[in-house]
Design a protein around this motif. Structure first.
Motif, PDB file in Angstrom:
ATOM      1  N   SER A 217       0.590  -1.461   0.049  1.00  0.00           N
ATOM      2  CA  SER A 217       0.222   0.243   0.450  1.00  0.00           C
ATOM      3  C   SER A 217       1.054   1.235  -0.148  1.00  0.00           C
ATOM      4  CB  SER A 217      -1.180   0.107   1.261  1.00  0.00           C
ATOM      5  OG  SER A 217      -1.567   1.508   0.906  1.00  0.00           O
ATOM      6  N   VAL A 218       0.615   2.054  -1.138  1.00  0.00           N
ATOM      7  CA  VAL A 218       1.225   2.911  -0.969  1.00  0.00           C
ATOM      8  C   VAL A 218       0.472   4.439  -0.008  1.00  0.00           C
ATOM      9  CG1 VAL A 218       2.469   4.995  -3.072  1.00  0.00           C
ATOM     10  CG2 VAL A 218       2.448   2.503  -3.261  1.00  0.00           C
ATOM     11  N   ASP A 219       1.132   4.907   0.086  1.00  0.00           N
ATOM     12  CA  ASP A 219       0.256   6.307   1.335  1.00  0.00           C
ATOM     13  C   ASP A 219      -0.917   5.692   1.900  1.00  0.00           C
ATOM     14  OD1 ASP A 219       2.572   8.277   0.776  1.00  0.00           O
ATOM     15  OD2 ASP A 219       1.879   8.656  -1.352  1.00  0.00           O
ATOM     16  N   GLY A 220      -1.206   4.920   2.599  1.00  0.00           N
ATOM     17  CA  GLY A 220      -2.440   4.422   2.878  1.00  0.00           C
ATOM     18  C   GLY A 220      -3.700   3.980   2.292  1.00  0.00           C
ATOM     19  N   GLY A 221      -3.778   3.982   0.526  1.00  0.00           N
ATOM     20  CA  GLY A 221      -3.895   4.210  -0.090  1.00  0.00           C
ATOM     21  C   GLY A 221      -4.487   2.473  -0.659  1.00  0.00           C
ATOM     22  N   GLN A 222      -5.363   2.392  -1.513  1.00  0.00           N
ATOM     23  CA  GLN A 222      -5.452   0.898  -1.570  1.00  0.00           C
ATOM     24  C   GLN A 222      -4.372  -0.041  -1.868  1.00  0.00           C
ATOM     25  OE1 GLN A 222      -9.398   0.465  -2.099  1.00  0.00           O
ATOM     26  NE2 GLN A 222      -8.364  -2.183  -2.635  1.00  0.00           N
ATOM     27  N   ARG A 533      -4.233  17.142  11.097  1.00  0.00           N
ATOM     28  CA  ARG A 533      -5.960  17.040   9.976  1.00  0.00           C
ATOM     29  C   ARG A 533      -5.589  18.534   8.790  1.00  0.00           C
ATOM     30  NH1 ARG A 533      -9.248  15.884   6.060  1.00  0.00           N
ATOM     31  NH2 ARG A 533     -10.563  15.123   6.712  1.00  0.00           N
ATOM     32  N   ARG A 534      -5.619  18.683   8.080  1.00  0.00           N
ATOM     33  CA  ARG A 534      -5.609  19.577   7.279  1.00  0.00           C
ATOM     34  C   ARG A 534      -7.407  19.212   6.307  1.00  0.00           C
ATOM     35  NH1 ARG A 534      -1.407  22.886   5.579  1.00  0.00           N
ATOM     36  NH2 ARG A 534      -2.879  24.184   5.246  1.00  0.00           N
ATOM     37  N   THR A 535      -8.072  20.217   6.982  1.00  0.00           N
ATOM     38  CA  THR A 535      -9.372  19.659   6.037  1.00  0.00           C
ATOM     39  C   THR A 535      -9.866  21.502   5.347  1.00  0.00           C
ATOM     40  OG1 THR A 535     -11.523  19.210   5.599  1.00  0.00           O
ATOM     41  CG2 THR A 535     -10.913  20.142   8.096  1.00  0.00           C
ATOM     42  N   LEU A 536     -10.645  21.793   4.697  1.00  0.00           N
ATOM     43  CA  LEU A 536     -11.514  22.497   4.029  1.00  0.00           C
ATOM     44  C   LEU A 536     -12.463  23.045   4.167  1.00  0.00           C
ATOM     45  CD1 LEU A 536     -10.210  23.944  -0.196  1.00  0.00           C
ATOM     46  CD2 LEU A 536      -9.067  24.541   2.626  1.00  0.00           C
ATOM     47  N   GLY A 537     -13.487  21.759   5.418  1.00  0.00           N
ATOM     48  CA  GLY A 537     -14.683  21.490   5.404  1.00  0.00           C
ATOM     49  C   GLY A 537     -14.691  21.693   7.547  1.00  0.00           C
ATOM     50  N   GLU A 538     -15.580  20.966   7.639  1.00  0.00           N
ATOM     51  CA  GLU A 538     -15.372  21.191   9.302  1.00  0.00           C
ATOM     52  C   GLU A 538     -15.116  20.723   9.979  1.00  0.00           C
ATOM     53  OE1 GLU A 538     -18.416  23.255   9.596  1.00  0.00           O
ATOM     54  OE2 GLU A 538     -18.518  23.694   7.799  1.00  0.00           O
ATOM     55  N   THR A 539     -15.617  20.831  10.900  1.00  0.00           N
ATOM     56  CA  THR A 539     -14.104  19.504  12.292  1.00  0.00           C
ATOM     57  C   THR A 539     -14.577  18.301  11.893  1.00  0.00           C
ATOM     58  OG1 THR A 539     -14.402  21.300  13.844  1.00  0.00           O
ATOM     59  CG2 THR A 539     -13.484  20.023  14.663  1.00  0.00           C
ATOM     60  N   PRO A 540     -13.569  17.666  11.859  1.00  0.00           N
ATOM     61  CA  PRO A 540     -13.216  15.888  11.409  1.00  0.00           C
ATOM     62  C   PRO A 540     -13.249  15.794  12.939  1.00  0.00           C
ATOM     63  CG  PRO A 540     -10.365  17.447  11.819  1.00  0.00           C
ATOM     64  CD  PRO A 540     -11.981  18.705  11.139  1.00  0.00           C
ATOM     65  N   VAL A 545      -6.374   5.458  16.168  1.00  0.00           N
ATOM     66  CA  VAL A 545      -5.434   5.270  16.458  1.00  0.00           C
ATOM     67  C   VAL A 545      -4.935   3.692  17.214  1.00  0.00           C
ATOM     68  CG1 VAL A 545      -2.576   5.581  17.671  1.00  0.00           C
ATOM     69  CG2 VAL A 545      -3.860   7.316  17.165  1.00  0.00           C
ATOM     70  N   THR A 546      -4.702   3.313  15.858  1.00  0.00           N
ATOM     71  CA  THR A 546      -3.901   1.031  16.240  1.00  0.00           C
ATOM     72  C   THR A 546      -2.341   1.007  16.325  1.00  0.00           C
ATOM     73  OG1 THR A 546      -6.240   1.326  14.993  1.00  0.00           O
ATOM     74  CG2 THR A 546      -4.824  -0.947  15.771  1.00  0.00           C
ATOM     75  N   ARG A 578      -1.146   2.786  13.021  1.00  0.00           N
ATOM     76  CA  ARG A 578      -2.439   3.339  12.075  1.00  0.00           C
ATOM     77  C   ARG A 578      -3.538   3.964  12.337  1.00  0.00           C
ATOM     78  NH1 ARG A 578      -0.088  -1.729  11.315  1.00  0.00           N
ATOM     79  NH2 ARG A 578       0.553  -2.456   9.118  1.00  0.00           N
ATOM     80  N   LEU A 579      -3.606   5.199  11.100  1.00  0.00           N
ATOM     81  CA  LEU A 579      -4.273   6.417  12.321  1.00  0.00           C
ATOM     82  C   LEU A 579      -5.920   6.575  10.650  1.00  0.00           C
ATOM     83  CD1 LEU A 579      -1.500   9.113  12.122  1.00  0.00           C
ATOM     84  CD2 LEU A 579      -2.472   7.420  14.289  1.00  0.00           C
ATOM     85  N   VAL A 580      -6.578   6.314  11.038  1.00  0.00           N
ATOM     86  CA  VAL A 580      -8.093   6.908  10.724  1.00  0.00           C
ATOM     87  C   VAL A 580      -8.260   7.851  11.198  1.00  0.00           C
ATOM     88  CG1 VAL A 580      -9.512   4.813   9.587  1.00  0.00           C
ATOM     89  CG2 VAL A 580      -7.497   3.710   9.950  1.00  0.00           C
ATOM     90  N   GLU A 581      -9.261   8.675   9.514  1.00  0.00           N
ATOM     91  CA  GLU A 581     -10.128   9.376  10.154  1.00  0.00           C
ATOM     92  C   GLU A 581     -11.179   9.945   8.908  1.00  0.00           C
ATOM     93  OE1 GLU A 581     -12.557  12.404  10.038  1.00  0.00           O
ATOM     94  OE2 GLU A 581     -11.110  13.225   9.370  1.00  0.00           O
ATOM     95  N   GLY A 582     -12.473   9.095   9.075  1.00  0.00           N
ATOM     96  CA  GLY A 582     -13.391   8.834   8.214  1.00  0.00           C
ATOM     97  C   GLY A 582     -13.350   7.867   7.041  1.00  0.00           C
ATOM     98  N   ASP A 583     -12.027   8.910   5.821  1.00  0.00           N
ATOM     99  CA  ASP A 583     -11.875   8.175   4.515  1.00  0.00           C
ATOM    100  C   ASP A 583     -10.470   8.145   4.563  1.00  0.00           C
ATOM    101  OD1 ASP A 583     -12.101  10.413   3.897  1.00  0.00           O
ATOM    102  OD2 ASP A 583     -12.978  10.074   1.719  1.00  0.00           O
ATOM    103  N   ARG A 584      -9.778   8.867   5.335  1.00  0.00           N
ATOM    104  CA  ARG A 584      -8.360   9.646   5.572  1.00  0.00           C
ATOM    105  C   ARG A 584      -7.653   8.282   6.356  1.00  0.00           C
ATOM    106  NH1 ARG A 584      -7.725  12.500   1.390  1.00  0.00           N
ATOM    107  NH2 ARG A 584      -9.433  14.153   0.704  1.00  0.00           N
ATOM    108  N   THR A 585      -6.324   7.869   5.865  1.00  0.00           N
ATOM    109  CA  THR A 585      -5.548   7.088   6.691  1.00  0.00           C
ATOM    110  C   THR A 585      -4.113   6.849   6.641  1.00  0.00           C
ATOM    111  OG1 THR A 585      -4.680   5.497   4.198  1.00  0.00           O
ATOM    112  CG2 THR A 585      -7.181   4.871   5.438  1.00  0.00           C
ATOM    113  N   ALA A 586      -3.380   7.354   7.770  1.00  0.00           N
ATOM    114  CA  ALA A 586      -1.909   7.314   7.138  1.00  0.00           C
ATOM    115  C   ALA A 586      -1.258   6.302   8.589  1.00  0.00           C
ATOM    116  CB  ALA A 586      -2.025   7.992   8.070  1.00  0.00           C
ATOM    117  N   VAL A 587       0.123   5.873   7.716  1.00  0.00           N
ATOM    118  CA  VAL A 587       0.873   4.900   8.933  1.00  0.00           C
ATOM    119  C   VAL A 587       2.167   6.128   9.093  1.00  0.00           C
ATOM    120  CG1 VAL A 587      -0.291   3.351   7.936  1.00  0.00           C
ATOM    121  CG2 VAL A 587       2.620   4.197   7.172  1.00  0.00           C
ATOM    122  N   ILE A 588       2.457   5.367  11.235  1.00  0.00           N
ATOM    123  CA  ILE A 588       3.893   6.121  10.732  1.00  0.00           C
ATOM    124  C   ILE A 588       4.216   5.076  11.800  1.00  0.00           C
ATOM    125  CG2 ILE A 588       2.699   7.598  12.864  1.00  0.00           C
ATOM    126  CD1 ILE A 588       4.776   9.036  12.376  1.00  0.00           C
TER     127      ILE A 588
END
Length: 686
Positions: A217-222, A533-540, A545-546, A578-588
């Motif tokens: 998986s690249v950048d938490g993608g498919q 978390r960067r967003t142009l929308g409302e508060t996420p 965190v797993t 592993r980090l998940v917020e909505g449909d956004r994922t990340a790993v560190i």
């Protein structure tokens, strides 16, 4: 109570030896001459010699001390696998019972994971305990561990046997993923190789086979799954999808029965760099800002600039014969048809349709954008004219439509409400203007109507859209509705952040990850993880965190800047988070993806074998039952089938000491005189 005879010579030993030798010589001379009292003379000399040695009797009252058994209990991460923790406590309880029956003083030290990624430091712990107890009382040392000790070369110099009670099971097996070769950076669009290896350890079940699945998986993608051979190095060719940090995660699904999946994943972080940034600048009629664009792009040595400019429009009437023109024909067909895909960015600077570029070329530009290209329109009066680029095949991908109104009045560019959140314009440097104005003024703007889905990040006169961004399928488009950005470069009224704005704009157009307006990222400093978390929308919502051990924590985010929400959490252990917020994922990763404790997990005697053999000890498997504890004389082998030994040290504490002379001095003198007198009388005439 113990007794011993001590000597406290009245004269130095050499002097006594000389005197004794002289006396012996005289006695031998008397015997040679046949004197009948020579033996009496010899006894008298012996008595005087003993008197000079001053013999005394020393009596000691001793209190015996118990022998000490050192026990190091491994409580590192690998000891929490399977039922090893239960085995450890059971073995410790049995050992304490045996030691109590033998009257041993047991000193137990528990060894947790070392700081950082140093692993299990059992020998260091033993050295510390050994320094705190009397060495002459140490009867042995026992390590209760799976044998995966990472400082075996620092084993203490024990005066007694060293043993290992090994936890784990003989049928344990584990599978791990090894990334043996991965670059820290790579050039975009160029393939490089990452060397992987799936390795099985221990008693591997036959049904596992010779191949295993791996998920990439690249950048938490498919994720994408592949099947690769086990036990063989695999060189995987990869090309980075974008510039900046690329996080590539490799995961091997957990198999039934393996000890842990903590070593089944690896994260490779590779910075994507562009070999050369290829920019096509298409300029219309000459204007003051044209040189500004060219200078900006040529100032960067990493930019390959192709500048297409119209110096002599078809309708220009200057009476110069065509055959006398010294202009080189521009390769428009090659640039706009054959090699358009090679450009990273196309800029139209005050360009309008003049019959030079046919519509098919604009179709090619539109297709280039829709397939992932980047397009920037720097508009002037040309965009409001009848020959505007909006009247070309580019119209479907442009973010704003002109109203044909040109606003010729001074205005101060400002960041819009959306722009305060967008990474292109967020926090642009201030302090350029005069009289309290943050930036210098511009004097011309094209009135446009932004598309509903477009993002207006800067406003101009009377709040009209000035800088509009939009995504078109896989590509991106930006429209700057004024040709006066060059005033900032010239420092008019203090100027403005022209270079920073255009740099961010170009990087956003080329999809650099750090300028994504919708992103979930994480960074680590020590054990602290900072989630952004960067967003142009409302508060996420909260971020899930797993941790590496599978536990989940909900992390609430707080707004630190418009559009930027941040949360911090303390990482409990090393590994992948592993980090998940909505449909956004990340790993560190904190430390390596598989900490040292999980690199090799199968219990073994090999690591401590040399240290144990050097100290006449043994290794016993806990699963075979609790070993007996026996006393063994020093110098003998201290381990056997089902038993381990300890060496009695015989240490004691002296409670009282008494010293008494064996014979008074006057008695020695009287005895010597009597013997000498008897010799004289025997050898006399009577």
């Amino acid at each position: 109570m113990t007794r011993q005879i001590l000597f406290d010579p009245m004269l130095p030993w050499p002097v006594i030896a000389v005197l004794a030798g002289v006396a012996l010589a005289f006695c031998l001379l008397a015997a040679w001459r046949g004197l009948p009292g020579w033996w009496l003379r010899a006894l008298a000399a012996g008595v005087l010699t003993v008197a000079l040695l001053d013999p005394s009797l020393q009596t000691e009252e001793r209190e015996p001390l118990s022998d000490i058994l050192l026990v190091a209990v491994d409580e590192s991460a690998s000891q929490r696998l399977s039922d090893r923790a239960g085995q450890t406590e059971a073995a410790l309880a049995d050992l304490l019972a045996e030691a109590d029956a033998d009257g041993l003083d047991v000193r137990v030290t528990r060894v947790a994971d070392a700081s950082g990624d140093e692993g299990t430091l059992v020998m260091g712990a033993l050295n510390e305990v050994l320094a705190q107890v009397p060495r002459d009382r140490v009867a042995g040392a026992v390590v209760i561990s799976d044998g995966r000790v990472h400082d075996a070369g620092l084993a203490p110099d024990l005066p007694a046997p060293l043993h290992l009670l090994r936890t784990g099971r003989s049928d344990d097996w584990d599978r791990r993923l090894i990334v043996s070769n991965a670059p820290s950076f790579a050039i975009l669009d160029e393939e490089f190789t990452i060397t992987l290896r799936i390795e099985d350890q221990g008693d591997v079940p036959p049904e596992m086979g010779a191949e295993a699945d791996i998920v990439v998986s690249v950048d938490g993608g498919q994720p994408r799954a592949f099947r690769i051979p086990v036990g063989q190095d695999l060189e995987l060719p990869i090309a980075l999808p974008h510039g900046g940090l690329n996080v590539i995660e490799f995961t091997v699904p957990e198999a039934d029965g393996e000890l842990t999946d903590r070593n089944n994943a690896a994260v490779v972080q590779i910075n994507g760099v562009r070999d050369r940034l290829r920019v096509l600048l298409v300029s219309g009629e000459p204007h003051p800002g044209q040189r500004t664009w060219r200078n900006l792009l040529k100032a960067d040595s990493a930019v390959d600039l192709v500048h297409f400019t119209i110096l002599r429009p078809p309708g220009k009437q200057d009476n110069v014969p065509v055959n006398e023109l010294s202009l080189i024909a521009f390769p428009t067909r090659e640039l706009f048809s054959e090699k358009i895909e090679e450009f990273d960015l196309i800029i139209f600077d005050r360009y309008k349709r003049r019959g030079i570029l046919p519509s098919i070329y604009f179709d090619n530009v539109r297709n280039y954008v829709e397939q992932g290209g980047a397009l920037l329109i720097s508009a002037g009066p040309d965009y409001a004219s009848a020959d505007s680029l909006y009247r070309s095949p580019l119209a479907p991908i442009l973010p704003a439509a002109p109203t044909a109104i040109l606003l010729d009045r001074p205005f101060l560019p400002t960041v819009s409400e959306t722009g305060e959140k967008h990474p292109v314009t967020e926090g642009l440097p201030q302090g350029y203007g005069e009289d309290g104005a943050p930036w210098g003024r511009w004097f011309r703007q094209v009135q446009v109507l932004a598309n509903p889905d477009a993002q207006v990040v800067m406003d101009g006169t009377e709040g009209e859209p000035l800088l509009v961004l939009d995504r078109v399928k896989a590509g991106r488009v930006a429209l700057l509705g004024s040709d006066h950005v060059w005033l900032w470069d010239r420092g008019y009224e203090g100027g403005g952040p022209q270079a920073e704005l255009l740099r961010r704009l170009a990087h956003w157009l080329m999809a650099e990850p750090e300028l994504e307006e919708e992103a979930l990222t994480a960074s680590a400093l020590g054990q602290e993880i900072t989630v952004t978390r960067r967003t142009l929308g409302e508060t996420p919502g909260a971020v899930t965190v797993t941790a590496p051990d599978g536990t989940e924590t909900e992390l609430a985010l707080t707004e630190e800047a418009p559009g930027r929400f941040v949360g911090r959490i303390e990482g409990g252990e090393q590994g992948l988070y592993r980090l998940v917020e909505g449909d956004r994922t990340a790993v560190i990763g904190l430390g390596p993806a598989a900490p040292r404790e999980f690199v090799e997990t199968i219990a073994t005697d090999v690591v401590l074998a040399d240290a144990i053999d050097a100290r006449r000890g043994g290794a016993i498997a806990v699963e075979d039952g609790a070993p007996d504890l026996r006393s063994v004389r020093e110098g003998r082998r201290a381990a056997g089938r089902g038993w381990i030994g300890w060496t009695p040290r015989g240490a004691y504490l002296t409670a009282d000491v008494r010293v008494l002379s064996l014979v008074p001095a006057w008695l020695f003198l009287l005895l010597a005189a009597g013997l000498a007198t008897l010799a004289w009388l025997r050898e006399g005439r009577r």
